[in-house]
Design an enzyme around this catalytic site. Sequence first.
Site, PDB file in Angstrom:
ATOM      1  N   ASN A  94       9.647  -1.971   5.172  1.00 32.27           N
ATOM      2  CA  ASN A  94       9.955  -3.344   4.762  1.00 32.27           C
ATOM      3  C   ASN A  94       9.067  -3.695   3.567  1.00 32.27           C
ATOM      4  OD1 ASN A  94      10.434  -6.070   4.564  1.00 32.27           O
ATOM      5  ND2 ASN A  94       9.338  -6.627   6.448  1.00 32.27           N
ATOM      6  N   TRP A  95       9.693  -3.764   2.389  1.00 32.86           N
ATOM      7  CA  TRP A  95       8.911  -4.023   1.171  1.00 32.86           C
ATOM      8  C   TRP A  95       8.590  -5.507   0.993  1.00 32.86           C
ATOM      9  CZ3 TRP A  95      12.303  -0.814  -2.780  1.00 32.86           C
ATOM     10  CH2 TRP A  95      12.202   0.540  -2.468  1.00 32.86           C
ATOM     11  N   LYS A  96       9.189  -6.352   1.805  1.00 30.01           N
ATOM     12  CA  LYS A  96       8.991  -7.806   1.672  1.00 30.01           C
ATOM     13  C   LYS A  96       9.365  -8.216   0.236  1.00 30.01           C
ATOM     14  CE  LYS A  96       5.877  -7.371   5.481  1.00 30.01           C
ATOM     15  NZ  LYS A  96       4.675  -7.754   6.186  1.00 30.01           N
TER      16      LYS A  96
ATOM     17  N   HIS B  44      12.078 -11.823  11.199  1.00 28.79           N
ATOM     18  CA  HIS B  44      10.715 -11.375  10.891  1.00 28.79           C
ATOM     19  C   HIS B  44       9.761 -12.571  11.017  1.00 28.79           C
ATOM     20  CE1 HIS B  44       7.244  -9.807   8.797  1.00 28.79           C
ATOM     21  NE2 HIS B  44       7.744  -8.607   9.043  1.00 28.79           N
TER      22      HIS B  44
ATOM     23  N   GLU C  96       6.506  -6.664  16.903  1.00 27.22           N
ATOM     24  CA  GLU C  96       5.464  -6.831  15.894  1.00 27.22           C
ATOM     25  C   GLU C  96       4.550  -7.964  16.314  1.00 27.22           C
ATOM     26  OE1 GLU C  96       6.750  -5.289  11.866  1.00 27.22           O
ATOM     27  OE2 GLU C  96       7.535  -7.305  11.994  1.00 27.22           O
TER      28      GLU C  96
ATOM     29  N   SER D 210       0.438  -3.134  10.884  1.00 32.23           N
ATOM     30  CA  SER D 210      -0.671  -2.356  10.315  1.00 32.23           C
ATOM     31  C   SER D 210      -0.554  -0.854  10.577  1.00 32.23           C
ATOM     32  CB  SER D 210      -2.012  -2.863  10.839  1.00 32.23           C
ATOM     33  OG  SER D 210      -2.262  -4.153  10.354  1.00 32.23           O
TER      34      SER D 210
ATOM     35  N   GLY E  28       5.088  -2.109   6.773  1.00 32.39           N
ATOM     36  CA  GLY E  28       5.066  -3.045   5.650  1.00 32.39           C
ATOM     37  C   GLY E  28       4.186  -2.510   4.534  1.00 32.39           C
ATOM     38  N   GLY E  29       2.946  -2.984   4.495  1.00 29.44           N
ATOM     39  CA  GLY E  29       2.006  -2.676   3.410  1.00 29.44           C
ATOM     40  C   GLY E  29       1.945  -1.202   3.009  1.00 29.44           C
TER      41      GLY E  29
HETATM   42  P1  PGA Z   1       2.349  -4.273   7.915  1.00 26.40           P
HETATM   43  O1  PGA Z   1       3.671  -5.173   8.035  1.00 26.40           O
HETATM   44  O2  PGA Z   1       2.776  -2.838   8.151  1.00 26.40           O
HETATM   45  O3  PGA Z   1       1.858  -4.522   6.522  1.00 26.40           O
HETATM   46  O4  PGA Z   1       1.417  -4.739   8.967  1.00 26.40           O
HETATM   47  C1  PGA Z   1       4.585  -4.981   9.060  1.00 26.40           C
HETATM   48  C2  PGA Z   1       5.675  -6.026   8.944  1.00 26.40           C
HETATM   49  O5  PGA Z   1       5.368  -7.204   8.691  1.00 26.40           O
HETATM   50  O6  PGA Z   1       6.865  -5.691   9.060  1.00 26.40           O
END
Ligand code: PGA
Length: 241
Positions: free
Chosen positions: A8-10, A86, A162, A201, A222-223
């Site tokens: 998920n690149w947001k 989300h 999550e 994370s 995500g990150g």
């Molecule tokens: P993260 O994000 O891997 O940066 O913790 C996960 C998400 O929000 O889908």
Amino acid sequence: MKKLIVVNWKSNPSTLSEARTLARASDSKGVVIAPPYVYLQALSRTLKKAALASQDVFWQDGGAYTGEISASQLKNLKVKYVIIGHSERRRLGETDEVISKKVGAAVSRGLKVILCVGENWNIHRKGVAAAKRYVANQLKKDLRGINSLRFAIRDSLTIAYEPVWAISTNKGSRADTPKDAAQMITHIKRILDSRVLYGGSITPKNVKSFLSQPEIDGTLVGGASLKPEGIKKVIRLRNSL
Ligand code: PGA
């Protein structure tokens, strides 16, 4: 079957050329890439192995809804999955009622839903029972829209657990422990016969410890998905299991 990795690149990156670089780094079987809407069309031509997801969808199928994107529009772009609910959208005001409408619209148009649930820190610190109750309640409300539809939903629905406090961009975050995540995922599977991912994370350092839990069917990243080398490593480690 390989465990699923959803990236998920947001709201990143800011150029198509960076998006292409990231997409190439993640383009593997058993990977789903969720870029911002604006890159979906171009990436549908770039990707050879990974599937595409959108990060949201609107619940009406076309009409006078400025700025919204419908399930049919996504389906026609060869988008296969959609992330719904989300925590970052919930924080901006998306309610369980709206989420349930979106889930219904997506499933009925043939999109596969990745529904995000998870407790925040205030609930988490009240203990395991409170967190389990909260997540069960989210599932009940968010899936109201499809309970009335007579679909074989098992194949159309993936849950992403999550814990909001574990998402990397939230202040003071740290990943949940693999054991606690697996415990919550077992709880979700008792409520619902569906695939359940863990997100929060995930990095090349910890991905193996989460994915080696038999209850965890994959991960939402995500990150760590914004660095080509990092996501390649995550995928390699998943493949090695
Ligand atoms: P993260 O994000 O891997 O940066 O913790 C996960 C998400 O929000 O889908």
